[in-house]
Scaffold this motif. Structure first.
Motif, PDB file in Angstrom:
ATOM      1  N   GLU A 297     -14.682  -2.601   9.954  1.00  0.00           N
ATOM      2  CA  GLU A 297     -14.400  -1.938   8.678  1.00  0.00           C
ATOM      3  C   GLU A 297     -13.031  -2.362   8.148  1.00  0.00           C
ATOM      4  OE1 GLU A 297     -14.680   2.190   9.627  1.00  0.00           O
ATOM      5  OE2 GLU A 297     -16.867   2.177   9.726  1.00  0.00           O
TER       6      GLU A 297
ATOM      7  N   ARG B 145      -9.959  -3.171   5.818  1.00  0.00           N
ATOM      8  CA  ARG B 145      -9.521  -2.567   4.560  1.00  0.00           C
ATOM      9  C   ARG B 145      -9.754  -3.502   3.379  1.00  0.00           C
ATOM     10  NH1 ARG B 145      -3.200  -1.825   2.920  1.00  0.00           N
ATOM     11  NH2 ARG B 145      -3.463  -0.457   1.102  1.00  0.00           N
TER      12      ARG B 145
ATOM     13  N   VAL C 267      -6.580   4.145   5.632  1.00  0.00           N
ATOM     14  CA  VAL C 267      -7.595   4.461   4.627  1.00  0.00           C
ATOM     15  C   VAL C 267      -6.897   4.698   3.296  1.00  0.00           C
ATOM     16  CG1 VAL C 267      -9.341   6.126   3.902  1.00  0.00           C
ATOM     17  CG2 VAL C 267      -9.157   5.487   6.308  1.00  0.00           C
ATOM     18  N   ASP C 268      -7.401   4.077   2.247  1.00  0.00           N
ATOM     19  CA  ASP C 268      -6.857   4.261   0.902  1.00  0.00           C
ATOM     20  C   ASP C 268      -7.560   5.435   0.229  1.00  0.00           C
ATOM     21  OD1 ASP C 268      -5.024   1.872   0.473  1.00  0.00           O
ATOM     22  OD2 ASP C 268      -6.867   0.874   1.100  1.00  0.00           O
ATOM     23  N   GLU C 269      -6.808   6.491  -0.080  1.00  0.00           N
ATOM     24  CA  GLU C 269      -7.365   7.646  -0.771  1.00  0.00           C
ATOM     25  C   GLU C 269      -7.138   7.481  -2.269  1.00  0.00           C
ATOM     26  OE1 GLU C 269      -5.607  11.123   0.944  1.00  0.00           O
ATOM     27  OE2 GLU C 269      -6.822  10.997   2.773  1.00  0.00           O
TER      28      GLU C 269
ATOM     29  N   ARG D  60      -5.237   5.337  10.169  1.00  0.00           N
ATOM     30  CA  ARG D  60      -6.404   5.681  10.988  1.00  0.00           C
ATOM     31  C   ARG D  60      -5.917   5.919  12.421  1.00  0.00           C
ATOM     32  NH1 ARG D  60     -10.457   0.894   8.842  1.00  0.00           N
ATOM     33  NH2 ARG D  60     -11.348   2.017   7.061  1.00  0.00           N
TER      34      ARG D  60
END
Length: 326
Positions: A48, A50, A123-125, A245
């Motif tokens: 996964e 980025r 993780v990009d919010e 993460r």
């Protein structure tokens, strides 16, 4: 001479000298350094990355424009070339302490290692705007150094989401003279920032953004505001909240902290990636939120070298003790 016996030949040793959790640029670079140091090393990769939506990696010397998947495939092959192992799977639990960590994968597989290098990234919010995420990595970008050249001279709209938004708008102005900063309920620019934006010809549009308007081909056509107004734009930029993460590390006593820049959460570490937990290192975006691919790879390589040195110190101490006990 360092003992290079494979752990399987000695049941008193863990399965690997080092287990790398995360198979991106940082993890693979660390594994490559360790494998070349004749360490038994395995990389666990959840698959996964980025930057998966991006067409190419940019700003990476001799590899500029290479698709992210191809770059990682080459990296995996290089690690294997030196005897390293690359496993597909998700690490879901970790326990133990140096020199005996245990990592459990989602399929139930259990791996043991003397040291851990965690490079699981972040993780990009993104803002909760309908239609926004679908454009991530293409018409929606965050880093001008990664994507600025590709969107040069186009109409860029920057969504104000946090403390870095004004800075982001000023940076994108280097690549195009058509930049609009959308307030979107984010922090109001200070008087000094407003003056800077005005001086650079960057228009400020107040009001909440409610939707992304698209072209017939699926590209960005503009942003719709709460009052129904549509401001034409071709490219969108946003500074997402970046969250490490790092949940896996909580069992070892390592938790993410608020970054000093207020850009998100990270796992703190010393230079070289050593964490507060003996035997555990981190590298890449999990500890450096703004690291690009080249920086993450360099950090992973440095962490790999530091881990090898730590193991050499441990092995040397054991050898000295054995010598004295003769």
């Amino acid at each position: 001479m360092t003992d290079t016996t494979h752990p399987a030949q000695n049941p008193q040793l863990p399965d690997y000298d080092v287990l790398v959790v995360g198979g991106g640029a940082a993890g693979l670079s660390g594994a490559l350094m360790l494998a070349r140091a004749r360490r038994s090393v395995a990389v666990v990769d959840a698959g996964e990355p980025r930057n998966a939506p991006a067409d190419g990696v940019h700003g990476l010397l001799a590899r500029d424009g290479m698709p992210p998947g191809e770059l990682l495939a080459r990296g995996r092959e290089e690690v294997r070339r030196y005897g390293g192992t690359v496993l597909s799977g998700e690490a879901v639990a970790v326990a133990g302490a140096a020199p005996g960590f245990t990592v459990t994968l989602a399929d139930g597989t259990t791996l043991r290692a003397r040291r851990l290098l965690v490079t699981t990234g972040l993780v990009d919010e993104l803002p909760d705007v309908p239609g926004l995420r679908e454009h991530w990595g293409r018409d929606l970008v965050h880093c001008p150094y990664c994507h600025g050249w590709e969107v040069r001279d186009r109409a860029v709209g920057v969504l104000a989401t946090g403390p870095m938004s004004v800075h982001q708008a000023l940076l994108f102005r280097q690549w195009t003279d058509d930049v609009v900063l959308f307030g979107h309920g984010g922090p109001e620019p200070t008087a000094a920032e407003t003056e800077q934006l005005t001086a650079r010809g960057i228009r400020i549009v107040p009001g909440k953004v409610t939707a992304v308007e698209t072209t017939g081909g699926g590209g960005v056509a503009g942003l719709r505001l709460a009052d129904g107004t549509v401001v034409p734009r071709e490219v969108l930029a946003v500074a997402p909240r970046m969250v490490a993460r790092g949940a896996l590390l909580a069992a070892l006593g390592l938790t993410a902290e608020q970054h000093p820049s207020r850009m998100g959460e990270f796992i703190p570490s010393e230079q070289g990636g050593r964490t507060a937990v003996p035997g555990v290192w981190v590298a890449g975006n999990i500890t450096d939120l703004s690291a690009q691919v080249g920086g993450a790879a360099a950090a992973g390589a440095l962490a790999g070298a530091m881990i090898n040195a730590d193991l050499v110190t441990e092995e040397t101490a054991a050898a000295v003790a054995a010598l004295r006990g003769r």
